[in-house]
Scaffold this motif. Structure first.
Motif, PDB file in Angstrom:
ATOM      1  N   LEU A  28       0.821  -1.199   0.000  1.00  0.00           N
ATOM      2  CA  LEU A  28       0.000   0.000   0.000  1.00  0.00           C
ATOM      3  C   LEU A  28       0.858   1.253   0.000  1.00  0.00           C
ATOM      4  N   ASN A  29       0.342   2.276  -0.649  1.00  0.00           N
ATOM      5  CA  ASN A  29       1.003   3.566  -0.672  1.00  0.00           C
ATOM      6  C   ASN A  29       0.112   4.605  -0.019  1.00  0.00           C
ATOM      7  N   ARG A  30       0.742   5.643   0.496  1.00  0.00           N
ATOM      8  CA  ARG A  30      -0.013   6.718   1.136  1.00  0.00           C
ATOM      9  C   ARG A  30      -0.383   7.774   0.100  1.00  0.00           C
ATOM     10  N   TYR A  31      -1.662   8.130   0.125  1.00  0.00           N
ATOM     11  CA  TYR A  31      -2.168   9.177  -0.763  1.00  0.00           C
ATOM     12  C   TYR A  31      -2.886  10.223   0.094  1.00  0.00           C
ATOM     13  N   GLU A  32      -2.938  11.438  -0.420  1.00  0.00           N
ATOM     14  CA  GLU A  32      -3.615  12.490   0.337  1.00  0.00           C
ATOM     15  C   GLU A  32      -4.255  13.507  -0.602  1.00  0.00           C
ATOM     16  N   SER A  33      -5.465  13.938  -0.244  1.00  0.00           N
ATOM     17  CA  SER A  33      -6.149  15.025  -0.934  1.00  0.00           C
ATOM     18  C   SER A  33      -6.397  16.140   0.061  1.00  0.00           C
ATOM     19  N   VAL A  34      -6.335  17.374  -0.419  1.00  0.00           N
ATOM     20  CA  VAL A  34      -6.640  18.539   0.408  1.00  0.00           C
ATOM     21  C   VAL A  34      -7.817  19.274  -0.218  1.00  0.00           C
ATOM     22  N   ALA A  47      -5.065   8.371   3.000  1.00  0.00           N
ATOM     23  CA  ALA A  47      -5.430   6.952   3.033  1.00  0.00           C
ATOM     24  C   ALA A  47      -4.306   6.111   2.442  1.00  0.00           C
ATOM     25  N   TYR A  48      -4.274   4.852   2.841  1.00  0.00           N
ATOM     26  CA  TYR A  48      -3.336   3.896   2.273  1.00  0.00           C
ATOM     27  C   TYR A  48      -4.089   3.013   1.289  1.00  0.00           C
ATOM     28  N   CYS A  49      -3.674   3.068   0.023  1.00  0.00           N
ATOM     29  CA  CYS A  49      -4.352   2.361  -1.051  1.00  0.00           C
ATOM     30  C   CYS A  49      -3.338   1.654  -1.948  1.00  0.00           C
ATOM     31  N   SER A  50      -3.849   0.790  -2.804  1.00  0.00           N
ATOM     32  CA  SER A  50      -2.977   0.025  -3.693  1.00  0.00           C
ATOM     33  C   SER A  50      -2.733   0.718  -5.020  1.00  0.00           C
ATOM     34  N   SER A  51      -3.523   1.767  -5.332  1.00  0.00           N
ATOM     35  CA  SER A  51      -3.312   2.457  -6.605  1.00  0.00           C
ATOM     36  C   SER A  51      -3.835   3.879  -6.527  1.00  0.00           C
ATOM     37  N   ASP A  52      -3.293   4.723  -7.393  1.00  0.00           N
ATOM     38  CA  ASP A  52      -3.731   6.101  -7.476  1.00  0.00           C
ATOM     39  C   ASP A  52      -5.194   6.174  -7.907  1.00  0.00           C
ATOM     40  N   GLU A  53      -5.583   5.317  -8.848  1.00  0.00           N
ATOM     41  CA  GLU A  53      -6.960   5.327  -9.341  1.00  0.00           C
ATOM     42  C   GLU A  53      -7.948   4.993  -8.229  1.00  0.00           C
ATOM     43  N   GLU A  54      -7.583   4.023  -7.416  1.00  0.00           N
ATOM     44  CA  GLU A  54      -8.444   3.624  -6.317  1.00  0.00           C
ATOM     45  C   GLU A  54      -8.643   4.783  -5.329  1.00  0.00           C
ATOM     46  N   PHE A  55      -7.542   5.444  -4.999  1.00  0.00           N
ATOM     47  CA  PHE A  55      -7.644   6.555  -4.060  1.00  0.00           C
ATOM     48  C   PHE A  55      -8.466   7.700  -4.640  1.00  0.00           C
ATOM     49  N   GLU A  56      -8.242   8.034  -5.906  1.00  0.00           N
ATOM     50  CA  GLU A  56      -8.954   9.156  -6.516  1.00  0.00           C
ATOM     51  C   GLU A  56     -10.466   8.921  -6.512  1.00  0.00           C
ATOM     52  N   GLU A  57     -10.873   7.691  -6.730  1.00  0.00           N
ATOM     53  CA  GLU A  57     -12.302   7.374  -6.714  1.00  0.00           C
ATOM     54  C   GLU A  57     -12.900   7.607  -5.331  1.00  0.00           C
TER      55      GLU A  57
END
Length: 321
Positions: A28-34, A47-57
């Motif tokens: 998992l990688n850490r992603y963040e939106s502001v 959040a910790y997700c497996s892909s950028d696409e998953e996090f963006e959704e």
């Protein structure tokens, strides 16, 4: 035997698929939106997700939920069906369930806090809102007059119809809205399968699960700058009410945005109060309540509700339970 082997292989594959989902596994990688346009503050979603696409959704879904609630609870620019609609017209029919639930929380905490949290104080809070814009203290006579229109019993909820029986009263849910919104947005994120994320709505932090490296580390801010202390949490909220971010200075005196219903002036017992508990709604309502309560009464209420609290005094000293 072949069937057993096939079943074992199927279960192993299923386990691998589950580990690849957001919130699980080691890749998992850490992603963040502001989000800078919600609830009059800077909000973030990590959040910790497996892909950028998953996090963006998921991030888009979280944003949409927060934006929806922000519009419902907005008393200045909200549209039809919002709390502004209620304040403008004195009645709101077929009210959204989230408005009904939020008002129920406000009524509950009015009772629990002995009136120290009062969502029916809109008439008084408006005067202080104007003061922050003009730099001139509210007129005492106007404050007294406004306070006569803050009786929460005039907020009447009958099914999905909300009525303000005092035409001069208005509702202001700034003391509880962000906590409620954080809980709702967390439910949305969880529905996508996320099990490791944190929402920060301007001093209202909601965590779900743990990071791959362990619990979330949330800093309690020193009102004078820096971090006072760090708490490690999982599936808990850390909510702070303080005088150091939203305030105004009038004639050299600093006034916080949290108004004590008894004095009609900004509360000044503490620099900040932080509540640590599972529910962000509870934490938001309670931190505001405790900010206006003496520490002895506050400790009694905190013990009754089973939460952790950190008080920071004017001199920088702390108290906790």
């Amino acid at each position: 035997m072949k069937k057993l082997i096939a079943l074992a292989l199927a279960l192993a594959l299923a386990s691998l698929l589950l580990l690849s989902l957001c919130g699980c596994g080691s890749s998992l990688n850490r992603y963040e939106s502001v989000y800078t346009d919600l609830f009059d503050t800077d909000c973030s979603f990590a959040a910790y997700c497996s892909s950028d696409e998953e996090f963006e959704e998921v991030s888009a879904a979280v944003y949409n939920e927060l934006a929806r609630l922000d519009a419902l609870f907005d008393i200045y620019e909200g549209g039809e069906g919002s709390l502004k609609d209620l304040n403008d017209n004195g009645i709101l029919e077929n009210a959204d369930n989230d408005i009904l639930e939020l008002l129920d929380i406000g009524i509950l905490f009015y009772d629990l806090s002995g009136g120290k949290l009062n969502i029916a104080m809109g008439s008084v809070l408006t005067l202080w809102h104007d003061a922050r814009g003009t730099g001139i203290l509210p007129d005492e006579t106007k404050l007294t007059e406004a306070s006569s229109h803050c009786d929460i019993s005039n907020l009447i909820i009958d099914g999905s119809t909300i009525t303000l029986s005092d035409s001069e009263m208005s509702i202001d849910v700034g003391s509880i809205a962000k906590g409620y919104a954080a809980d709702c947005a967390a439910e949305i994120a969880s529905s996508y399968g996320l099990t490791s994320f944190a929402l920060d709505l301007g001093g209202n932090v909601k965590t779900v699960g743990e990071k791959p490296t362990g619990k979330w580390k949330i800093g309690i801010q020193d009102p004078d700058g820096g971090i006072l202390k760090t708490v490690e949490v999982s599936d808990e909220s850390v909510v702070t009410s303080g005088d150091y971010e939203r305030y105004t200075v009038i004639d050299g005196v600093t006034y916080s945005h949290i108004i004590d219903p008894d004095t009609l002036y900004p509360a000044n017992l503490y620099r900040s109060v932080t509540v640590i508990c599972e529910s962000s709604s509870l934490g938001d309502a309670l931190s505001t309540s405790l900010f206006c309560m003496d520490v002895e009464s506050g400790k009694e209420l905190a013990e009754e509700l089973g939460v952790q609290v950190v008080w920071v005094y004017e001199d920088g000293s702390t108290d906790s339970m």
